[in-house]
Design a protein around this motif. Structure first.
Motif, PDB file in Angstrom:
ATOM      1  N   PHE A 182     -15.850 -31.941 -59.140  1.00  0.00           N
ATOM      2  CA  PHE A 182     -15.125 -32.125 -60.386  1.00  0.00           C
ATOM      3  C   PHE A 182     -15.904 -33.075 -61.285  1.00  0.00           C
ATOM      4  N   GLY A 183     -16.156 -32.655 -62.495  1.00  0.00           N
ATOM      5  CA  GLY A 183     -16.821 -33.529 -63.466  1.00  0.00           C
ATOM      6  C   GLY A 183     -18.189 -34.009 -63.022  1.00  0.00           C
ATOM      7  N   GLY A 184     -18.945 -33.156 -62.326  1.00  0.00           N
ATOM      8  CA  GLY A 184     -20.269 -33.543 -61.859  1.00  0.00           C
ATOM      9  C   GLY A 184     -20.250 -34.485 -60.671  1.00  0.00           C
ATOM     10  N   MET A 185     -19.122 -34.524 -59.963  1.00  0.00           N
ATOM     11  CA  MET A 185     -19.007 -35.401 -58.803  1.00  0.00           C
ATOM     12  C   MET A 185     -18.478 -34.632 -57.596  1.00  0.00           C
ATOM     13  N   THR A 186     -18.835 -35.151 -56.433  1.00  0.00           N
ATOM     14  CA  THR A 186     -18.317 -34.624 -55.175  1.00  0.00           C
ATOM     15  C   THR A 186     -17.192 -35.550 -54.735  1.00  0.00           C
ATOM     16  N   ILE A 187     -16.049 -34.958 -54.445  1.00  0.00           N
ATOM     17  CA  ILE A 187     -14.875 -35.739 -54.075  1.00  0.00           C
ATOM     18  C   ILE A 187     -14.355 -35.227 -52.743  1.00  0.00           C
ATOM     19  N   VAL A 188     -14.246 -36.122 -51.772  1.00  0.00           N
ATOM     20  CA  VAL A 188     -13.615 -35.767 -50.503  1.00  0.00           C
ATOM     21  C   VAL A 188     -12.282 -36.499 -50.456  1.00  0.00           C
ATOM     22  N   TYR A 189     -11.282 -35.845 -49.852  1.00  0.00           N
ATOM     23  CA  TYR A 189      -9.955 -36.436 -49.884  1.00  0.00           C
ATOM     24  C   TYR A 189      -9.138 -36.010 -48.682  1.00  0.00           C
ATOM     25  N   LYS A 190      -8.090 -36.769 -48.462  1.00  0.00           N
ATOM     26  CA  LYS A 190      -7.194 -36.533 -47.335  1.00  0.00           C
ATOM     27  C   LYS A 190      -5.811 -36.998 -47.754  1.00  0.00           C
ATOM     28  N   SER A 191      -4.789 -36.265 -47.329  1.00  0.00           N
ATOM     29  CA  SER A 191      -3.426 -36.708 -47.619  1.00  0.00           C
ATOM     30  C   SER A 191      -2.752 -37.131 -46.323  1.00  0.00           C
ATOM     31  N   SER A 192      -1.839 -38.080 -46.470  1.00  0.00           N
ATOM     32  CA  SER A 192      -1.088 -38.576 -45.325  1.00  0.00           C
ATOM     33  C   SER A 192       0.302 -38.963 -45.804  1.00  0.00           C
ATOM     34  N   ILE A 193       1.288 -38.240 -45.394  1.00  0.00           N
ATOM     35  CA  ILE A 193       2.694 -38.449 -45.750  1.00  0.00           C
ATOM     36  C   ILE A 193       2.841 -38.496 -47.270  1.00  0.00           C
ATOM     37  N   ASP A 194       2.817 -39.694 -47.883  1.00  0.00           N
ATOM     38  CA  ASP A 194       2.977 -39.786 -49.331  1.00  0.00           C
ATOM     39  C   ASP A 194       1.782 -40.467 -50.002  1.00  0.00           C
TER      40      ASP A 194
END
Length: 197
Positions: free
Chosen positions: A82-94
């Motif tokens: 997104f927007g020339g960037m690499t983003i890694v993410y994780k969700s946990s409950i809220d």
């Protein structure tokens, strides 16, 4: 291209480097992390650390976080571009945890930072990686982030090492608070005894 015996000609490596520069490859750098942030399930910032001037103002950072949240909150993947960037993410409950790097960063390296962040927080928050516990232990969360990344440089990706360092720093501050409390109590007793004489 290496020869039959694995040797390159005198211009082989130099030629590859020159082609790499022309192709737009970046020079290696220790500064791999652009940002680490944690949002709640409404996309509001709970914790954020930015390590370069890609988003210099708070307004730009919040807009970026909102856009990232809108793009990632309804997907099951773990990586976004997104927007020339690499983003890694994780969700946990809220909670949604994000690690941001440039578009040419190694996704596995970014993911190792994210995994370390999550597992370290999991320990610090006593296996309750959720908004309420994060807000009650924000100082510990900032310690975790600071032990993993400093100025955009990855310092540690082993959660056990991070936990050990965070516990050591927490013990240090606990000793200081305890020592101050002891000094205050001692001073109170001395004043009380001097008044009673």
């Amino acid at each position: 291209m290496p020869g039959a015996l694995g040797f390159e000609g005198p211009r082989g490596a130099r030629g590859r480097r020159a082609r790499g520069r022309r192709a737009g490859l970046q020079e290696p750098s220790l500064y791999t992390i652009k940002a680490v942030f944690i949002l709640d399930n409404d996309g509001h910032r709970l914790l954020a650390k930015y390590y370069d001037d890609t988003f210099p103002s708070m307004k730009e950072q919040m807009a970026f976080e909102k856009n990232v949240f809108n793009k990632t909150s309804r997907t099951d993947s773990e990586i976004a571009f997104f927007g020339g960037m690499t983003i890694v993410y994780k969700s946990s409950i809220d909670l949604f945890l994000y690690v941001v790097g440039s578009s040419y960063e190694n996704e596995l390296m970014l993911m190792s930072v994210l995994t370390c962040l999550f597992e370290s927080l999991n320990h610090v928050l006593r296996k309750n990686v959720e908004k309420r516990w994060l807000l009650e232990n924000m100082d510990g969360a900032f310690l975790v982030v600071d032990e993993i990344v400093d100025g955009g440089v990855i310092l540690e990706s082993d959660p056990q090492q991070v936990i050990q360092k965070v516990n050591f720093r927490a013990d240090d501050s606990g000793l200081t608070e305890h020592s101050v409390a002891q000094v205050l109590q001692s001073a109170k007793e001395q004043i009380k005894w001097s008044l009673l004489k």
